[in-house]
Write an enzyme that holds these catalytic residues in place. Structure first.
Site, PDB file in Angstrom:
ATOM      1  N   ARG A  46      14.364 -15.359  18.588  1.00 15.50           N
ATOM      2  CA  ARG A  46      13.695 -15.298  17.281  1.00 15.50           C
ATOM      3  C   ARG A  46      12.731 -16.477  17.147  1.00 15.50           C
ATOM      4  NH1 ARG A  46      16.349 -17.344  13.119  1.00 15.50           N
ATOM      5  NH2 ARG A  46      18.301 -16.288  13.579  1.00 15.50           N
ATOM      6  N   TYR A  98      -6.837  -3.813   2.780  1.00 13.15           N
ATOM      7  CA  TYR A  98      -5.973  -2.796   3.373  1.00 13.15           C
ATOM      8  C   TYR A  98      -4.922  -2.389   2.330  1.00 13.15           C
ATOM      9  CZ  TYR A  98      -2.285  -0.924   6.319  1.00 13.15           C
ATOM     10  OH  TYR A  98      -1.315  -0.125   6.851  1.00 13.15           O
ATOM     11  N   ASP A 170      -8.463 -11.757   7.053  1.00 10.81           N
ATOM     12  CA  ASP A 170      -7.915 -10.660   7.844  1.00 10.81           C
ATOM     13  C   ASP A 170      -9.048 -10.168   8.752  1.00 10.81           C
ATOM     14  OD1 ASP A 170      -7.050  -8.197   8.857  1.00 10.81           O
ATOM     15  OD2 ASP A 170      -5.793  -7.785   7.119  1.00 10.81           O
ATOM     16  N   LYS A 195      -3.826  -2.578  15.859  1.00 12.27           N
ATOM     17  CA  LYS A 195      -5.109  -1.921  15.878  1.00 12.27           C
ATOM     18  C   LYS A 195      -5.876  -2.220  17.183  1.00 12.27           C
ATOM     19  CE  LYS A 195      -3.523  -0.816  11.885  1.00 12.27           C
ATOM     20  NZ  LYS A 195      -3.859  -1.465  10.638  1.00 12.27           N
TER      21      LYS A 195
END
Ligand SMILES: *Cc1c(COP(=O)(O)O)cnc(C)c1O
Length: 377
Positions: A46, A98, A170, A195
């Site tokens: 993690r 978004y 972003d 993406k």
């Protein structure tokens, strides 16, 4: 090193002793310690994982930041980012974000006591008037999703620097291959790695790239505490995807330009939103701040029937959410990505029943146009 080379070779020092060309997938949750109080540098996946670290270093080099934290999805990255802020903090955000980011801010961040001013940052350049004593950051997406508005990153950075705010960008729509917000003054870059970076519509991922050690450290603490780290296998898929980022982006934007020009000539198409068209209001800014115009096109058709017919009749082009992959996808923002944005707000931006979004892939442009042609007729 040129960005095309970074995509392929990244940070070589991490390669293992066997000489493997492909970075090994360290599918290990935990790591043994050589002695009490000692560590190999890896304790628990993690926190750190060698495969993920290799990927993070590639993203850092591509964005020219100080460091990157990889998350399981883009939304996990943005959720973690919001942990930088506390109750009563105020953010100025672009009005065309978004849909998932919009939902996160309105459903979760507001409940947690974060306040927002929603501004069209592509038109309203005097952001100073929105700054309050509690303002901590400006969050923009450029070009924006789905109406392709372009915000001048450098101009906003001047304001954030002067007022000691964080500028968060972003950068999903252009990818680091075409735009590097940190070089233009951004403090944190956000990516949905799902993406263009992944590029094959097969993996979810998210990234936060920090411009300073101080921000990086804060983001690492949040990531290890909240726990949405990217898995070793998905990290490997991203490393593999990024190797072809440069040629994919080149081909995708070449196709996009051809298709945008073609769409402009169709009588059933009323408006084309592509930042590479000289008549686009953000064309000049894009030429200054980006190395290309990308492969995202939105367009408006004459009526709802035509929009529905197009979505149902395309064969090669797939009617699906998401973007940036090698497959060309068509999206109906009203029913998909932006379904949770209130109707009036959505429609005021032109996201109505006639509005469609195209993510252009790497197929033959001729075949894509033939498919659009038969679907429109
Ligand atoms: C898809 C997307 C996100 C969210 O990323 P996920 O990987 O789907 O969680 C955030 N910002 C933009 C611009 C996106 O396109």
């Amino acid at each position: 090193m040129d960005i095309t080379t970074v995509c392929i070779h990244g940070n070589r020092k991490n390669l293992d002793y066997t000489g493997a060309i492909s970075v090994p997938i360290y599918q290990s949750a935990t790591f043994a310690h050589p002695a009490v109080g000692e560590s190999t540098g890896y304790d628990y996946s993690r926190l750190q994982n060698p495969t993920r670290e290799h990927l993070e270093n590639i993203i850092t080099d591509l964005e020219q930041g100080k460091g990157t934290v990889a998350f399981s999805t883009g939304m996990a990255a943005i959720s973690a980012l919001m942990e930088l802020f506390s109750i009563g903090d105020h953010l100025i955000i672009s009005d065309d974000l978004y849909g998932g980011t919009h939902r996160l801010f309105s459903l979760i961040s507001k409940k947690n006591g974060i306040e927002f001013d929603v501004v069209n940052t592509s038109k309203d350049t005097d952001l100073t008037k929105y700054i309050r004593k509690t303002t901590k950051a400006i969050f923009i997406e450029t070009p924006s999703n789905p109406t392709m508005q372009v915000t001048d990153i450098k101009a906003v950075a001047e304001i954030t620097k002067k007022h000691n705010l964080l500028l968060i960008v972003d950068n999903t729509f252009l990818s680091p291959y075409l735009q590097n917000p940190i070089l233009l003054g951004a403090d944190i870059v956000v990516h949905s790695g799902t993406k263009f970076l992944s590029g094959h519509n097969d993996t979810l991922a998210g990234f936060l790239v920090a411009s300073t050690e101080d921000i990086l450290e804060k983001l690492r603490v949040i990531s290890k505490t909240t726990g949405a780290s990217l898995s070793p296998f998905d990290s490997w898929l991203l490393i593999r995807g990024i190797k072809t980022l440069s040629i994919r982006m080149e081909k995708q934007q070449e196709n996009a330009k051809i298709i945008a020009d073609w769409l402009c000539r169709q009588p059933k198409v009323k408006k084309v939103y592509y930042i590479g068209l000289p008549e686009h209001p953000g064309y000049e800014i894009s030429k200054n701040q980006s190395r290309g115009f990308g492969s995202m096109i939105s367009f408006e058709v004459e009526n709802e029937e035509t929009a529905k017919q197009l979505l149902e009749k395309v064969n090669l082009i797939l009617y699906a959410e998401s973007l940036g992959g090698v497959e060309t996808l068509i999206t109906y923002p009203m029913l998909q990505t932006h379904s949770d944005v209130p109707k009036e707000e959505r429609e005021s931006k032109g996201i109505n029943e006639c509005f469609l979004r195209l993510s252009v892939g790497i197929e033959s442009a001729d075949d894509l146009i033939k498919d659009l042609e038969q679907a429109l007729s």
